[in-house]
Design a protein around this motif. Structure first.
Motif, PDB file in Angstrom:
ATOM      1  N   TYR A  55       0.870  -1.184   0.000  1.00 51.93           N
ATOM      2  CA  TYR A  55       0.000   0.000   0.000  1.00 51.93           C
ATOM      3  C   TYR A  55       0.902   1.227   0.000  1.00 51.93           C
ATOM      4  O   TYR A  55       1.843   1.340   0.783  1.00 51.93           O
ATOM      5  CB  TYR A  55      -0.879  -0.026   1.242  1.00 51.93           C
ATOM      6  N   SER A  91      -0.357   4.899  -0.741  1.00 54.94           N
ATOM      7  CA  SER A  91      -0.910   6.187  -0.281  1.00 54.94           C
ATOM      8  C   SER A  91      -2.396   6.031  -0.013  1.00 54.94           C
ATOM      9  O   SER A  91      -2.995   5.007  -0.315  1.00 54.94           O
ATOM     10  CB  SER A  91      -0.682   7.264  -1.349  1.00 54.94           C
ATOM     11  N   GLU A  92      -2.995   7.081   0.558  1.00 58.16           N
ATOM     12  CA  GLU A  92      -4.421   7.033   0.891  1.00 58.16           C
ATOM     13  C   GLU A  92      -5.301   6.878  -0.339  1.00 58.16           C
ATOM     14  O   GLU A  92      -6.421   6.409  -0.256  1.00 58.16           O
ATOM     15  CB  GLU A  92      -4.810   8.289   1.668  1.00 58.16           C
ATOM     16  N   LYS A 122       1.327   0.029   6.514  1.00 59.87           N
ATOM     17  CA  LYS A 122       0.908   1.429   6.370  1.00 59.87           C
ATOM     18  C   LYS A 122      -0.611   1.593   6.258  1.00 59.87           C
ATOM     19  O   LYS A 122      -1.080   2.621   5.783  1.00 59.87           O
ATOM     20  CB  LYS A 122       1.569   2.076   5.134  1.00 59.87           C
ATOM     21  N   VAL A 123      -1.366   0.578   6.715  1.00 60.43           N
ATOM     22  CA  VAL A 123      -2.833   0.699   6.684  1.00 60.43           C
ATOM     23  C   VAL A 123      -3.405   0.721   8.093  1.00 60.43           C
ATOM     24  O   VAL A 123      -4.254   1.546   8.433  1.00 60.43           O
ATOM     25  CB  VAL A 123      -3.466  -0.462   5.882  1.00 60.43           C
TER      26      VAL A 123
END
Length: 839
Positions: A597, A599-600, A659-660
């Motif tokens: 992952y 980025s948002e 990163k989530v």
């Protein structure tokens, strides 16, 4: 037209001369019928006692359980009594011995159980506990493990309590449950002080209710059932508890009945073989009767009447023995029973066992008896065996088909599943067929290839395996199948234990710490480092649930056709997931790939365990919406992993990318490896004192617990398999006695031509050595095949050959056969030469 009076009169006269032999013939079924009647009676009594003690099983009229604290005011308003329990797994510490153990802590408020009681020693222990404050009740198995006494203290989290009673029995709990998760009861007012209820702890909140007698509980449940399902509330009533417990133990008694039924079948193979010898002895008499004009079917009826009478006597004796034997079964199965079982005669079981014994005796006796139909009057002049083989006699094929149909029907009656009944019948057919082919192949090979160079005793002993009146087929079938059952048991037990022990070898981790809060991670790592222990894995864990799959909610899923519907457990279960971008050693990527992952704005691709995805009809690319502490999180299935859940590691059904979930509420798991059991115990006790909320899984303790459970299970199976072994021994003894006169004649002839007593003893010993080793060897080959198939298809573990139990079983069965044959040989050698020659 058959003359029934003549047939019964002849049968009566024949019984005077041959009754003893026929008693020996049919005695082989006594043990099997005894086992069948005992198990069936036990099952009937257990079913009645579950009905009678159903309320004591649950301890209340209704229980409601949820993973979060919740109230049920609409239910409480209708209840006459209520109680509340919070239970979770946690370490407890015994200050007296300085040791700790993972247990099931149960914080209790109220007078639960409303039906039955918490049985304690001393009896005043329950009343003392009900007073609250710093008092605890501790499971007797846990007390015994640490040598604790009433009056000692136990530390649960941050609070130290006095042990006021040893728990002997809890409603609905059996010995196995106590072994796996021994309970410690503490008062509810001490729960907060313990400091054990923290985020990430797997906590269950249970409400117990008692209602007025006139209230229809099932109607009350049906009113709220749909709402409870949506709220993920598990409910249990007296009726549902009774049904689930009844089903579980019905499955147990059905399995045990099948084991007993195998013993009956073994006995009947002995009956068939013995009747075959009996018929061969009677062929000259049958030929004389044929010369006098008696029809063959009338002669068959004479012997069939004898077999029926003897079968009835044997079945009645077995049923009487089974009625007595059932008094032992509650003690044998005590660790598995949640209720106290009463003992009384079940006439249904007695009648079923008796009819089964008679019917199966007749069926197995018919195979050799039907040979009589082909006996010609010319046999009085040419005394050779004119019996027709199976392939040329359609009626005997019909009898064989009827036997298979009966086996299938009886197994279906017990299992109530067509496929399971077919598998059982197929197994019986395969096992008997394999041993039968082994016996026939051995006899044919010896007859054709017996080397002349062998010394005389060995050559004579081998020749006895195929000579007239041999018992090779029956002994190999009965003793071989009994050996196969015992061998399979040893193999599977050792395979399961070795699979667990394998995880404690090499670089495999052997200690796991969980329920670690985020602020404790660095401190725990420092403690482990100070003690020279490596951090093999550090795993963050986030708890969440599934809201939608491809836009379908749980309600939408229930409307789908069966072939498209996913399991409701996918929507109802609580998922514990982790996040990482790499695989660990217990995982293998099967399909797709791990997608990081970035980025948002990027999509979130998760990895799902292959088996779970297949069971729930999830495919690559499917959209799965998770509920993370009330916040929806949309993800897509990016890969499937094959996970080895048998290895000690942090294995997950669902893995997120990095990163989530870093900011989501979570707890942590640390995994390490200690050098020995002493270091494991030291670090475990140190951690419990410094971090009371952290739980520890010690692999050596898991192995210990598993060995305890498997030893109890194997004892039960060995107890039932013993009936098959006893049946095989009884068939062996009967076969020896049946062929005794033939053996005496052979030995007299050998003595007449100069054979000495040591030579004759050697011949007999070698013959039974060959028989015993063939039967044990054939049975063990079957057990290896069965263990391999069970390991591969049922337990999904790698198969490893276990030579020690194999050689042990082989040696015991062979020596037992030789011993019984040797005892029989001593009496044979005492016979006087002139008496036999005159005969």
């Amino acid at each position: 037209m058959v003359d029934w009076n003549w047939s019964f009169l002849m049968a009566k006269r024949e019984l005077r001369k041959t009754g003893l032999k026929l008693v020996l013939f049919v005695s082989a079924i006594v043990i099997g019928i005894a086992a069948l009647v005992a198990v069936t009676s036990f099952g009937d009594n257990l079913s009645k006692d579950i009905d009678n003690q159903a309320k004591e099983l649950l301890g209340a009229d209704l229980s409601l359980e949820k993973r979060q604290p919740v109230d049920f005011p609409e239910i409480e308003s209708q209840a006459t009594e209520k109680a509340y329990e919070v239970n979770f797994a946690s370490m407890v510490y015994f200050p007296k011995v300085g040791e700790s153990r993972l247990t099931q802590v149960r914080a209790l408020e109220g007078n639960f159980p409303f039906y039955g009681e918490l049985e304690t020693l001393p009896e005043s222990g329950e009343a003392e506990f009900r007073k609250g404050r710093k008092r605890a009740l501790v499971e007797k198995t846990l007390m015994a493990q640490f040598g604790a006494q009433v009056g000692d203290s136990i530390k649960v989290g941050n609070v130290t309590l006095e042990i006021v009673g040893s728990l002997q029995r809890v409603p609905g709990q059996n010995g196995i449950t106590a072994t796996v998760a021994p309970a410690v009861y503490i008062p509810m007012d001490q729960l907060e002080a313990s400091g054990l209820v923290q985020y990430g702890s797997r906590i269950e909140y249970v409400h117990y209710f008692k209602f007025p007698e006139e209230l229809e509980i099932e109607a009350l449940v049906s009113e709220y059932e749909e709402q409870w399902d949506e709220d993920k509330v598990d409910h249990e009533t007296v009726q549902s508890q009774k049904n689930s417990t009844g089903r579980s133990f019905q499955n147990l008694t059905n399995f045990l009945s099948l084991v007993a039924f195998i013993a009956v079948l073994l006995g009947c193979v002995g009956v068939g073989s013995a009747i075959n010898v009996f018929v061969k002895e009677k062929l000259p008499s049958v030929a004389v009767l044929r010369c006098l004009g008696v029809r063959s079917k009338e002669i068959v009826l004479v012997y069939l009447v004898q077999i029926t009478i003897m079968g009835l006597l044997g079945s009645l004796l077995g049923a009487a023995l089974g009625a007595f034997l059932q008094f032992l079964l509650p003690f044998v199965f005590s660790d598995f029973l949640p209720v106290e079982v009463s003992v009384q005669i079940s006439w249904k079981a007695v009648i079923m066992g008796t009819l089964t014994g008679v019917l199966i005796s007749i069926l197995f006796a018919l195979m050799p008896l039907l040979k009589i139909r082909k006996v010609s009057p010319m046999m009085t002049l040419r005394p050779d065996d004119q019996a027709t083989g199976l392939g040329k006699d359609p009626l005997r094929w019909m009898v064989l088909f009827t036997i298979l149909l009966f086996i299938f029907g009886f197994s279906y009656f017990l299992l109530e599943e067509w496929d399971e009944a077919l598998w059982f019948t197929g197994y019986v057919l395969f096992a008997f067929g394999a041993l039968w082919l082994l016996a026939l192949g051995t006899m044919k090979a010896i007859r054709r290839f017996l080397p002349i160079s062998l010394n005389y005793p060995a050559r004579q002993a081998l020749a006895n395996l195929y000579r007239p009146n041999n018992q090779t087929v029956s002994l190999l079938a009965t003793i071989g199948l009994g050996t196969a059952m015992i061998g399979t048991l040893f193999f599977i037990q050792n395979q399961l234990l070795d699979e667990v022990r394998f995880a404690d070898k090499g670089d495999q981790p052997n200690m796991l710490f969980f329920d670690i809060q985020t602020h404790q991670v660095d401190s725990m790592k420092a403690v482990l480092g100070d003690n020279g222990l490596p951090i093999l894995q550090h795993v963050p864990i986030v708890t969440m649930g599934v809201s939608e799959v491809n836009g379908q909610t749980r309600d939408d899923n229930e409307q789908l056709p069966d072939e498209e519907r996913r399991s409701n457990s996918m929507y109802n279960r609580e998922f514990r997931v982790t996040y990482r971008d790499t695989l660990i050693r217990t995982e293998e990527l099967i399909a797709g790939k791990l997608i990081p992952y970035s980025s948002e704005a990027d999509s979130i691709f998760i990895s799902m365990e292959e088996g779970y995805a297949n069971r729930n009809k999830v495919e690559l690319g499917d959209e799965v919406v998770f509920n993370v502490q009330g916040r929806p999180l949309t993800t897509y299935v990016g890969s499937f992993r094959k996970v080895n859940f048998r290895q000690v590691s942090t294995n997950f059904l669902v893995v997120f990318p990095d990163k989530v979930l870093e900011n989501a509420p979570k707890f942590h798991v640390l995994i390490t490896k200690t050098k020995n059991d002493q270091q494991s115990a030291d670090i475990q006790n140190l951690m419990v004192r410094q971090f009371p909320n952290v739980s520890v899984v010690n692999l050596s303790m898991i192995v210990e617990t598993l060995e305890d459970i498997l030893s109890k299970i194997s004892f039960v199976i060995q107890f039932m398999a013993l009936f098959s072994i006893l049946t095989g021994i009884l068939v062996l003894i009967s076969s020896l006695l049946i062929s005794k006169f033939q053996r005496i004649r052979e030995n007299i002839l050998l003595r007449t031509i100069g054979a000495e007593r040591p030579v004759l003893l050697k011949i007999n010993a070698l013959e039974y050595f060959f028989l015993g080793s063939l039967a044990a060897g054939g049975g063990l080959v079957l057990s290896v095949v069965a263990a391999f198939l069970l390991s591969y298809y049922v337990f999904e573990i790698s198969f490893r050959m276990e030579w020690l139990p194999l050689m042990l079983v082989f040696g015991v069965i062979t020596l037992l056969t030789v011993f019984l044959g040797w005892i029989n040989s001593l009496s044979i050698l005492k016979a006087k030469t002139m008496d036999i020659l005159r005969t």
